[in-house]
Design a protein around this motif. Structure first.
Motif, mmCIF file in Angstrom:
data_model
loop_
_atom_site.group_PDB
_atom_site.id
_atom_site.type_symbol
_atom_site.label_atom_id
_atom_site.label_comp_id
_atom_site.label_asym_id
_atom_site.label_seq_id
_atom_site.Cartn_x
_atom_site.Cartn_y
_atom_site.Cartn_z
ATOM 1 N N TRP A 91 -2.916 13.198 12.157
ATOM 2 C CA TRP A 91 -2.157 12.400 11.191
ATOM 3 C C TRP A 91 -2.455 10.916 11.357
ATOM 4 N N THR A 92 -2.562 10.473 12.607
ATOM 5 C CA THR A 92 -2.804 9.060 12.874
ATOM 6 C C THR A 92 -4.131 8.588 12.314
ATOM 7 N N VAL A 93 -5.178 9.400 12.432
ATOM 8 C CA VAL A 93 -6.518 8.918 12.089
ATOM 9 C C VAL A 93 -6.919 9.189 10.645
ATOM 10 N N LEU A 94 -6.215 10.065 9.957
ATOM 11 C CA LEU A 94 -6.581 10.360 8.569
ATOM 12 C C LEU A 94 -6.024 9.312 7.612
ATOM 13 N N GLY A 95 -6.702 9.147 6.477
ATOM 14 C CA GLY A 95 -6.247 8.195 5.463
ATOM 15 C C GLY A 95 -6.441 8.703 4.054
ATOM 16 N N ALA A 147 -15.605 7.347 -2.590
ATOM 17 C CA ALA A 147 -16.650 8.268 -2.136
ATOM 18 C C ALA A 147 -16.953 8.072 -0.658
ATOM 19 N N GLU A 148 -17.199 6.828 -0.255
ATOM 20 C CA GLU A 148 -17.564 6.568 1.138
ATOM 21 C C GLU A 148 -16.395 6.846 2.073
ATOM 22 N N ASN A 149 -15.196 6.446 1.691
ATOM 23 C CA ASN A 149 -14.054 6.605 2.579
ATOM 24 C C ASN A 149 -13.526 8.032 2.630
ATOM 25 N N THR A 150 -13.908 8.865 1.667
ATOM 26 C CA THR A 150 -13.598 10.285 1.802
ATOM 27 C C THR A 150 -14.294 10.844 3.040
ATOM 28 N N SER A 151 -15.482 10.341 3.318
ATOM 29 C CA SER A 151 -16.161 10.714 4.562
ATOM 30 C C SER A 151 -15.532 10.015 5.751
ATOM 31 N N ASP A 152 -15.410 8.686 5.675
ATOM 32 C CA ASP A 152 -14.954 7.910 6.830
ATOM 33 C C ASP A 152 -13.520 8.227 7.245
ATOM 34 N N ALA A 153 -12.639 8.433 6.277
ATOM 35 C CA ALA A 153 -11.209 8.556 6.570
ATOM 36 C C ALA A 153 -10.693 9.984 6.517
ATOM 37 N N VAL A 154 -11.551 10.940 6.144
ATOM 38 C CA VAL A 154 -11.091 12.325 6.049
ATOM 39 C C VAL A 154 -12.064 13.279 6.742
ATOM 40 N N VAL A 155 -13.267 13.383 6.192
ATOM 41 C CA VAL A 155 -14.200 14.407 6.677
ATOM 42 C C VAL A 155 -14.664 14.120 8.102
ATOM 43 N N ALA A 156 -15.050 12.884 8.374
ATOM 44 C CA ALA A 156 -15.596 12.566 9.699
ATOM 45 C C ALA A 156 -14.580 12.762 10.823
ATOM 46 N N PRO A 157 -13.340 12.250 10.712
ATOM 47 C CA PRO A 157 -12.397 12.512 11.794
ATOM 48 C C PRO A 157 -12.115 13.997 11.993
ATOM 49 N N LEU A 158 -12.038 14.764 10.905
ATOM 50 C CA LEU A 158 -11.832 16.200 11.042
ATOM 51 C C LEU A 158 -13.033 16.866 11.706
#
Length: 328
Positions: A91-95, A147-158
């Motif tokens: 929860w903390t790292v997702l955006g 587009a970019e932040n879907t990776s940075d803030a969602v996919v990458a942390p997961l």
């Protein structure tokens, strides 16, 4: 299968649902606290040299990683605590919720013709100078950021949470935050910020490509065609100056049927980037579709991450059994 891996998988799902339901805390956000601490460290160690930047990056990322490893080790035999730890870290790292909200807010301002409000809102998503941007350029900046932040803030942390548990979640977010702080091009950070930027690039190599593939798969939620999105992605993904952003932006351009790229004006500098995709420049209607794509990619990513955590546990258990069998 060891309970801690089930707890990791369940924690990733729970943390994602928490972000989807309530988003980022308005006050005392842990990531903001980390940024404050990192800025204080930077003031102490800054020198216009890469060696100083490497020291800064190692310390600022290493502390969260070690904290995640210690917490993970302390909870490895207590599934309930492991679940709570992983859920809280996720929860903390997702955006994702905040990202989608900003896209919809921008769509509302542009749909109402309120360019003043739209320009004032753009810095919630990116660092471009909005003062001279018209509606299509404001929409383009928003689509590219989503587009970019879907990776940075969602996919990458997961992705890193599935591979490494809490340490992966916290370490990735620390590295990505440092890149936003010191990884950009400027006189001050031309050398000092290079290690942070390179680490962020490395950590996003696989997640950005996964984001592109997932965007292709979910393109129909925005009225797009997976086949056409794949064509645009394969053709244009390497044209972006970033090794990772082009993967996400080209896929989003194909899913929405728009053309991204062009001249980006920042505060004090400008960049001209190749065009990505075919069709018209984005408008307000495309921002709501981009939010739908981002949401669908997030759902697919968290399901893959939970499955990955379970597989990681199964593989680890098999290796341990094999090692014990070979030792007899």
């Amino acid at each position: 299968m060891p309970n801690r891996w089930t707890a990791d998988a369940a924690g990733l799902l729970a943390g994602y649902l928490l972000d989807a339901a309530i988003g980022d805390p308005r006050r005392f956000h842990p990531v903001a606290g980390f940024g404050t601490a990192a800025a204080a460290l930077e003031r102490r160690v800054y020198q216009p040299r890469r060696r100083a930047g490497a020291l800064f990056t190692t310390a600022a990322v290493g502390v969260p990683v070690l904290a995640g490893l210690a917490a993970g080790r302390a909870t490895r035999h207590v599934p309930a605590a492991r679940f709570a730890l992983t859920a809280a870290a996720t929860w903390t790292v997702l955006g994702g919720r905040t990202l989608r909200k900003e896209s919809r807010v921008m769509a509302r301002h542009l749909g109402n013709g309120d360019l003043t409000a739209a320009r004032g809102r753009l810095n919630h998503l990116c660092g471009r100078d909005p003062s001279a941007l018209d509606e299509p350029e404001l929409a383009r900046a928003t689509v590219e950021s989503v587009a970019e932040n879907t990776s940075d803030a969602v996919v990458a942390p997961l992705f890193w949470g599935a591979l490494l548990g809490p340490a992966g979640l916290l370490g990735y977010r620390a590295a990505n935050t440092l890149d936003a702080m010191v990884g950009h091009r400027s006189v001050r950070y031309a050398r000092f910020g290079t290690p942070s930027a390179r680490l962020d690039d490395l950590l996003n190599l696989a997640p950005s490509r996964l984001t592109g593939l997932l965007t292709i798969a979910v393109a129909p939620v925005a009225g797009g065609s997976p086949r056409e999105t794949m064509r645009v992605w394969r053709r244009d993904r390497a044209d972006h100056p970033s090794p990772n952003a082009g993967q996400c932006e080209s896929a989003m351009a194909g899913a929405l049927g728009v053309r991204l790229g062009g001249r980006n004006v920042y505060f004090g500098r400008s960049e001209t980037r190749p065009f990505l995709g075919d069709g018209p420049r984005p408008s307000a209607v495309h921002l709501k579709r981009a939010a739908r794509v981002s949401a669908a990619v997030g759902v697919a990513a968290v399901l893959l991450a939970a499955g990955g955590a379970l597989v990681r546990g199964g593989v680890g258990a098999a290796l341990r059994r094999g090692g014990k069998g070979g030792a007899r």
